[in-house]
Each structure stands twice: as C-alpha cells, then as structure tokens.
Motif scaffolding. Structure first.
Motif, short mmCIF file in Angstrom:
data_model
loop_
_atom_site.label_atom_id
_atom_site.label_comp_id
_atom_site.label_asym_id
_atom_site.label_seq_id
_atom_site.Cartn_x
_atom_site.Cartn_y
_atom_site.Cartn_z
N MET A 1 0.85 -1.18 0.00
CA MET A 1 0.00 0.00 0.00
C MET A 1 0.89 1.23 0.00
O MET A 1 1.81 1.34 0.80
CB MET A 1 -0.90 -0.02 1.24
CG MET A 1 -2.00 0.97 1.20
SD MET A 1 -3.09 0.97 2.64
CE MET A 1 -4.05 -0.49 2.40
N THR A 2 0.58 2.16 -0.87
CA THR A 2 1.40 3.36 -0.97
C THR A 2 1.11 4.30 0.20
O THR A 2 0.07 4.18 0.86
CB THR A 2 1.12 4.10 -2.30
OG1 THR A 2 -0.20 4.61 -2.26
CG2 THR A 2 1.33 3.21 -3.50
N LYS A 3 2.01 5.24 0.37
CA LYS A 3 1.84 6.22 1.45
C LYS A 3 0.57 7.05 1.24
O LYS A 3 -0.16 7.33 2.18
CB LYS A 3 3.06 7.15 1.47
CG LYS A 3 3.81 7.14 2.74
CD LYS A 3 4.96 8.11 2.65
CE LYS A 3 5.61 8.15 3.99
NZ LYS A 3 6.73 9.06 4.03
N ARG A 4 0.33 7.43 0.02
CA ARG A 4 -0.84 8.23 -0.32
C ARG A 4 -2.13 7.47 -0.02
O ARG A 4 -3.07 8.01 0.54
CB ARG A 4 -0.79 8.64 -1.78
CG ARG A 4 -1.99 9.45 -2.20
CD ARG A 4 -1.91 9.82 -3.64
NE ARG A 4 -1.37 11.17 -3.69
CZ ARG A 4 -1.18 11.86 -4.78
NH1 ARG A 4 -1.43 11.30 -5.94
NH2 ARG A 4 -0.74 13.08 -4.74
N LEU A 5 -2.17 6.21 -0.37
CA LEU A 5 -3.35 5.37 -0.13
C LEU A 5 -3.55 5.16 1.37
O LEU A 5 -4.67 5.24 1.87
CB LEU A 5 -3.21 4.03 -0.85
CG LEU A 5 -4.42 3.11 -0.78
CD1 LEU A 5 -5.66 3.80 -1.35
CD2 LEU A 5 -4.15 1.82 -1.54
N LYS A 6 -2.47 4.94 2.11
CA LYS A 6 -2.56 4.79 3.57
C LYS A 6 -3.13 6.05 4.20
O LYS A 6 -3.97 5.99 5.09
CB LYS A 6 -1.19 4.49 4.17
CG LYS A 6 -0.73 3.08 4.00
CD LYS A 6 0.62 2.88 4.68
CE LYS A 6 1.16 1.50 4.40
NZ LYS A 6 2.47 1.30 5.03
N SER A 7 -2.68 7.21 3.72
CA SER A 7 -3.16 8.48 4.23
C SER A 7 -4.66 8.63 3.99
O SER A 7 -5.40 9.08 4.87
CB SER A 7 -2.40 9.63 3.57
OG SER A 7 -2.91 10.86 3.97
N LYS A 8 -5.11 8.25 2.80
CA LYS A 8 -6.53 8.34 2.48
C LYS A 8 -7.35 7.37 3.33
O LYS A 8 -8.44 7.70 3.78
CB LYS A 8 -6.77 8.07 1.00
CG LYS A 8 -6.34 9.22 0.13
CD LYS A 8 -6.68 8.98 -1.32
CE LYS A 8 -6.25 10.19 -2.14
NZ LYS A 8 -6.70 10.10 -3.52
N VAL A 9 -6.83 6.18 3.58
CA VAL A 9 -7.52 5.20 4.42
C VAL A 9 -7.64 5.72 5.84
O VAL A 9 -8.70 5.62 6.47
CB VAL A 9 -6.81 3.83 4.38
CG1 VAL A 9 -7.35 2.89 5.44
CG2 VAL A 9 -6.93 3.20 3.00
N VAL A 10 -6.57 6.32 6.35
CA VAL A 10 -6.59 6.87 7.71
C VAL A 10 -7.61 8.00 7.80
O VAL A 10 -8.41 8.06 8.73
CB VAL A 10 -5.18 7.36 8.13
CG1 VAL A 10 -5.24 8.20 9.40
CG2 VAL A 10 -4.25 6.18 8.31
N LYS A 11 -7.62 8.90 6.80
CA LYS A 11 -8.57 10.01 6.80
C LYS A 11 -10.00 9.50 6.75
O LYS A 11 -10.88 9.99 7.47
CB LYS A 11 -8.31 10.94 5.62
CG LYS A 11 -7.09 11.80 5.78
CD LYS A 11 -6.87 12.68 4.57
CE LYS A 11 -5.57 13.46 4.71
NZ LYS A 11 -5.29 14.26 3.51
N LEU A 12 -10.24 8.50 5.91
CA LEU A 12 -11.58 7.93 5.80
C LEU A 12 -12.01 7.27 7.11
O LEU A 12 -13.14 7.43 7.55
CB LEU A 12 -11.64 6.92 4.64
CG LEU A 12 -12.99 6.28 4.37
CD1 LEU A 12 -14.03 7.34 4.03
CD2 LEU A 12 -12.88 5.26 3.26
N THR A 13 -11.09 6.56 7.73
CA THR A 13 -11.37 5.90 9.01
C THR A 13 -11.70 6.93 10.08
O THR A 13 -12.66 6.77 10.84
CB THR A 13 -10.17 5.03 9.45
OG1 THR A 13 -9.88 4.10 8.41
CG2 THR A 13 -10.46 4.30 10.74
#
Length: 150
Positions: A1-13
């Motif tokens: 998982m890319t850093k950008r995708l992880k950031s989006k997942v965290v924001k969504l969570t």
C-alpha cells in the motif's frame, strides 16, 4: 500500500469514526454547539453593555439573559431537541416551560453575579464567564428532562 493510499484510508477511518460518534451523541454535541453559541450571545451582549458602561452590570446581565434566552429557545427547539409542535398551544407550552426553567437559572445567574462582583470584587466579565459555565449544565438538564422531552 502506498503512502498516499494509507493516508486516504486513515482520513476515511477518522471521518467514519467521527460520524459514528456524532450519530451516537448527536443531541449532546448539538447542545454543546448551540449552548456555546447561546453563551457567546449572552457574554457578548453583557460585555458590550457592561464594558462600554452603557448600563449597570445587573441591568446588562438581565438584558443579556433575555436575548440569549430567546436565541436558546429557537435553536434548542429546532436543532438540538428537534421538537416539532403541531399546535399553538403545544408551542406556547414549550415556550412557557422553557422560560420558567430559564428564570430559575436567570435567578442563579443574577445572584452569582451580585456575589462575585459585589462581595468577592471580581471583574464583571470574569464573573459572567464563570457563571455561564455553571448555568450550561443546569439548562441542559431542564431542557432535556422537562421541556423538550419526547
């Protein structure tokens, strides 16, 4: 998982968690928001009248209570407790109960201001702030359990 995708997942969570918290505690959160705005109205009116020395601090306090009471009734009814009255009688009953309970807290407000300012010699704006913090809880209890009860 890319850093950008992880950031989006965290924001969504985080957003989903905050939404769940809001949905679970909507009434209390809305009361804090609109109670905060009511307190702001109360303190602003008092500050303007008292600090600019337009009127005596007790009269400034009484005026600020009346203005904030009207603001609080309409915002609590519509946005906090979502009370829908279908008759003028039901609306007047809520308004009468609201004003009656708020007169109790207004009496406490006036007495506290008198004690804090005349007896303890506090600054009037500090006394107003401390008094408002105490009144928020009293007003929430009366609104929730006696006025806008479902």
């Amino acid at each position: 998982m890319t850093k950008r995708l992880k950031s989006k997942v965290v924001k969504l969570t985080v957003m989903l968690t905050l939404k769940k918290i809001y949905e679970t505690h909507k009434e209390g959160i809305n009361y804090l928001i609109f109670g905060g705005l009511t307190t702001f109205v109360n303190i602003s009116v008092f500050y303007t009248l008292d600090t600019l020395q337009i009127v005596h601090y007790l009269l400034a306090n009484a005026i600020s209570i009346i203005v904030s009471l009207l603001f609080a009734f309409f915002t609590n009814k519509k946005y906090v407790f979502k009370s829908e009255t279908t008759t003028i009688y039901a609306w007047l009953k809520e308004f009468f109960l609201f004003c009656s309970f708020r007169l109790i807290s207004a009496g406490f407000d006036m007495f506290s201001m008198l004690v804090f300012i005349d007896f303890f010699q506090w600054d009037s704006n500090l006394a107003k702030l401390v008094t408002q913090v105490m009144i928020i809880g009293l007003n929430y209890f009366s609104s929730k359990w006696f006025i806008f009860k479902k």
